[in-house]
Design a protein around this motif. Structure first.
Motif, short mmCIF file in Angstrom:
data_model
loop_
_atom_site.label_atom_id
_atom_site.label_comp_id
_atom_site.label_asym_id
_atom_site.label_seq_id
_atom_site.Cartn_x
_atom_site.Cartn_y
_atom_site.Cartn_z
N PHE A 3 -74.16 56.90 -20.63
CA PHE A 3 -72.74 57.24 -20.49
C PHE A 3 -71.98 55.95 -20.20
O PHE A 3 -72.45 55.10 -19.43
CB PHE A 3 -72.53 58.23 -19.35
CG PHE A 3 -73.24 59.54 -19.57
CD1 PHE A 3 -72.94 60.33 -20.67
CD2 PHE A 3 -74.22 59.97 -18.70
CE1 PHE A 3 -73.60 61.54 -20.89
CE2 PHE A 3 -74.89 61.18 -18.90
CZ PHE A 3 -74.57 61.96 -20.00
N GLY A 4 -70.79 55.82 -20.80
CA GLY A 4 -70.08 54.55 -20.72
C GLY A 4 -69.21 54.39 -19.49
O GLY A 4 -69.05 53.28 -18.98
N SER A 5 -68.62 55.49 -19.01
CA SER A 5 -67.60 55.36 -17.96
C SER A 5 -67.41 56.72 -17.29
O SER A 5 -66.42 57.42 -17.51
CB SER A 5 -66.29 54.88 -18.61
OG SER A 5 -65.32 54.60 -17.63
N GLU A 56 -67.73 59.74 -22.61
CA GLU A 56 -68.31 58.98 -23.71
C GLU A 56 -69.75 58.58 -23.45
O GLU A 56 -70.13 58.17 -22.37
CB GLU A 56 -67.46 57.76 -24.08
CG GLU A 56 -67.51 56.60 -23.14
CD GLU A 56 -66.38 55.61 -23.43
OE1 GLU A 56 -65.21 55.99 -23.29
OE2 GLU A 56 -66.68 54.47 -23.79
#
Lengths: 181, 181
Positions: free
Chosen positions: B114-116, B122
């Motif tokens: 997961f990016g953020s 995302e």
């Protein structure tokens, strides 16, 4: 070294805010590209954040098992939080204490990265915290639904490499801290 | 292993879209926390993306030097792009060809992150591409203002560790690919 800021030949013709909050804003720009094409570019404006790797003297790292509403999962992350008009070191010190109850005698910023360059300006600083002392007191926000865990840094690095520590900033922070030991 | 999806005791009382686009949406939810407190949570809904690490048989990695309007800088990144209703492997194959002109005979998804998690759902998949063939033809979007560079994977890993490869998903992807060689 990250290169200097520049406009890349992109001209911002107009900017509107679609959303504003204390956490982040959504800004919509009308932009003229170097090609002459006009486009709409919508991006997240973020104050930036810190990711803390708290290391004990006996080779353990202090982590959080936290529920994240965005991904509807409980994930393992480093203590982290947004910059609140303060330096990364000060933010790291504050977030570590608030979330985990640990005071750090030494904090060092080791690298910084952009989180999601396609849609956001968010930047995070990786701070390694050592010389830890457990105050036994935390001061969490209502949304910070977590438990504190500790594990050997070697094991955390293995979980980061496999994606079991699924938060990318945390995984990167753990791997960089591990490489430096 | 990332744990299963669950609601963590958070109840979504209402959802509104503040912004919708083909790249991402901004959704604002009214949420009741397990504590009983009602809050507003605003998050980015993202289709996910792939980050490709294209490796040549002689130990080089193919990267991009790309202008990112979000951070107003030219940065070094892996070829990457959003999932367009396809599998990560298919997206990686397509993005690699479109952006760099390289066809990959072999693609392997090695991890996802997961990016953020504070503000976005995302998720990105790291795909290592090998058995490369340069077609000499690219098919870029107007906003994809880039040049293709190649460097030894060892050097790229060093730049990732220092933050000189400043895009976090790219840095993480390069480090994981490097660890596996």
């Amino acid at each position: 070294m990250i290169g200097p800021k520049h406009d890349g030949g992109w001209s911002t013709l107009a900017s509107t805010y679609l959303f504003e909050s204390k956490w982040y804003n959504l800004r919509q720009d009308q932009v003229r590209l170097p090609s002459g094409d006009d486009i709409t570019y919508t991006l997240v404006e973020h104050p930036g954040f810190v990711v803390v790797v708290p290391l004990t003297s006996d080779g353990y790292v202090i982590l959080e098992r936290i529920y994240r509403y965005t991904v509807q999962r409980t994930v393992i992350e480093c203590p982290a939080g947004a910059l609140d008009g303060e330096s990364p070191i000060d933010a790291a010190k504050r977030e570590l204490l608030e979330e985990t109850g640990f005071e750090a005698g030494d904090l060092a910023s080791i690298a910084h990265f952009f989180g999601s360059t396609g849609i956001s300006d968010e930047e995070f600083h990786i701070v390694v915290a050592t010389d830890l002392r457990d105050t036994g007191r935390t001061d969490r926000e209502a949304t910070e639904q977590m438990e504190i865990i500790r594990m050997p840094l070697d094991e955390a690095a293995e979980l980061a490499r496999s994606g079991a520590i699924a938060d990318a900033p945390s995984a990167l922070a753990i791997l960089l801290a591990h490489d430096r030991r």
